[in-house]
Scaffold this motif. Sequence first.
Motif, PDB file in Angstrom:
ATOM      1  N   ILE A  35       1.377  -0.901  -0.213  1.00 39.28           N
ATOM      2  CA  ILE A  35       0.282  -0.478  -0.116  1.00 39.28           C
ATOM      3  C   ILE A  35       1.134   1.598  -0.173  1.00 39.28           C
ATOM      4  O   ILE A  35       1.777   0.867   0.928  1.00 39.28           O
ATOM      5  CB  ILE A  35      -0.600  -0.155   1.175  1.00 39.28           C
ATOM      6  CG1 ILE A  35      -2.005  -1.449   1.094  1.00 39.28           C
ATOM      7  CG2 ILE A  35      -1.958   1.212   1.543  1.00 39.28           C
ATOM      8  CD1 ILE A  35      -2.939  -1.620   2.292  1.00 39.28           C
ATOM      9  N   SER A  64     -10.129   7.098  -5.220  1.00 35.57           N
ATOM     10  CA  SER A  64      -9.146   8.503  -4.998  1.00 35.57           C
ATOM     11  C   SER A  64      -9.357   9.850  -5.052  1.00 35.57           C
ATOM     12  O   SER A  64      -8.975  10.282  -6.012  1.00 35.57           O
ATOM     13  CB  SER A  64      -7.857   7.318  -4.938  1.00 35.57           C
ATOM     14  OG  SER A  64      -6.961   9.028  -4.541  1.00 35.57           O
ATOM     15  N   ARG A  89      -3.936   5.921  -2.141  1.00 31.90           N
ATOM     16  CA  ARG A  89      -4.867   5.084  -0.777  1.00 31.90           C
ATOM     17  C   ARG A  89      -6.016   6.229  -0.849  1.00 31.90           C
ATOM     18  O   ARG A  89      -6.423   7.339  -1.018  1.00 31.90           O
ATOM     19  CB  ARG A  89      -4.338   4.915   0.210  1.00 31.90           C
ATOM     20  CG  ARG A  89      -3.622   5.925   1.688  1.00 31.90           C
ATOM     21  CD  ARG A  89      -3.575   5.714   2.644  1.00 31.90           C
ATOM     22  NE  ARG A  89      -2.753   4.261   2.949  1.00 31.90           N
ATOM     23  CZ  ARG A  89      -1.350   4.204   3.538  1.00 31.90           C
ATOM     24  NH1 ARG A  89      -1.134   5.450   3.379  1.00 31.90           N
ATOM     25  NH2 ARG A  89      -0.933   3.055   3.779  1.00 31.90           N
ATOM     26  N   SER A 225      -3.506   7.329   8.058  1.00 37.90           N
ATOM     27  CA  SER A 225      -3.363   7.083   7.298  1.00 37.90           C
ATOM     28  C   SER A 225      -3.378   4.948   8.439  1.00 37.90           C
ATOM     29  O   SER A 225      -2.957   5.360   9.165  1.00 37.90           O
ATOM     30  CB  SER A 225      -2.881   6.899   5.760  1.00 37.90           C
ATOM     31  OG  SER A 225      -2.207   7.001   6.131  1.00 37.90           O
ATOM     32  N   GLU A 229      -6.283   0.101   7.537  1.00 39.37           N
ATOM     33  CA  GLU A 229      -5.963  -1.565   6.648  1.00 39.37           C
ATOM     34  C   GLU A 229      -4.951  -1.344   7.432  1.00 39.37           C
ATOM     35  O   GLU A 229      -5.424  -3.555   7.637  1.00 39.37           O
ATOM     36  CB  GLU A 229      -4.703  -0.771   5.963  1.00 39.37           C
ATOM     37  CG  GLU A 229      -4.955   0.677   5.124  1.00 39.37           C
ATOM     38  CD  GLU A 229      -4.731   1.658   4.883  1.00 39.37           C
ATOM     39  OE1 GLU A 229      -5.337   2.407   6.318  1.00 39.37           O
ATOM     40  OE2 GLU A 229      -4.688   2.878   3.977  1.00 39.37           O
TER      41      GLU A 229
END
Length: 294
Positions: A35, A64, A89, A225, A229
Amino acid sequence: MHTKGDSCCCSFEDYKLTTEWLMNQTSIRPKVAVICGSGLGLLADGVSHKQTFRYQDIPNFPVSTVPGHEGCLVFGTIQNTPCVFMQGRFHLYEGYSLCQVTFPVRIFKLMGVESVLVTNASGGICPDFKVGDIMLIKDHINLPGFAGQHPLCGPNDERFGIRFPCMSDAYSKELRAVAMDVGSDLGCGGFIREGVYCMVSGPNFETVAEARMLHILGCDSVGMSTVPEVTVAKHCGLRVVGLSLITNKVCLDYSSEEKVNHEEVLEIGKMRAGVLQKLVTTLISHCQQSINTH
Ligand SMILES: *[C@@H]1O[C@H](CO)[C@@H](O)[C@H](O)[C@H]1NC(C)=O
Ligand SMILES: CC(=O)N[C@H]1CO[C@H](CO)[C@@H](O)[C@@H]1O
């Protein structure tokens, strides 16, 4: 199907459909997923047998919107290891729900991926960190999670993982050690660090008081972020390694005149692109080897 800003979760059938669609389009069966964070989309440049899908063409995929985030899935091989790169992402601050932010991770799982490599740009809080340092993520603090913004809230689907997953070892110790070794072999031992990453929702950068609070809480870097994930990856049994590029120093001092901006973040990303690419490439083949010897 989901809409932007909606808090709805995707059903297992949604994940399956997207997986099946991708597996119909490519014969690559990735073992490692990468990622790519802000300004780090170039990491996919070294891929052979490249096959690229724009997010907008993939059924169920969110799209995105941030500059510097290209919005493609790139399949290919790196030194014979089949992998998939996520270029661009989805962030909480864009208005996506956390199910959307983490949607691709479960697709990777269903495609047979075993290890996930996450990269991000973050602001350095640890006073010893310098701009351009690469921090191996040792652990994280899920600040939005404390406030109920957590990707695993809601009904639990046992096909992905258990209701109350352990998070104390989210970042593979083994892969971190490999990353450290690879880093020193590449001559970047001097600027590879290890530390705790803290997620905030953004989109504003931290106030001085907030930055001081994070410092007191034991955070070494802060970004917007990665944690969702990683949480979802760990929930479904994927091995995770996290690299965070320190693109700016978070201001802990009221007398400082420095101001952080998004362009600066992208600029440092370009500066370290070469080193990061080597690091990621080497790590990918190590991920694969260490799985094969298990
Ligand atoms: C994948 O291919 C199979 C066989 O051609 C087809 O039946 C199926 O509908 C396809 N699935 C998707 C999601 O495209
Ligand atoms: C890709 C990504 O999430 N980058 C974020 C990481 O953290 C920096 C600094 O807080 C943000 O500006 C980026 O958007």
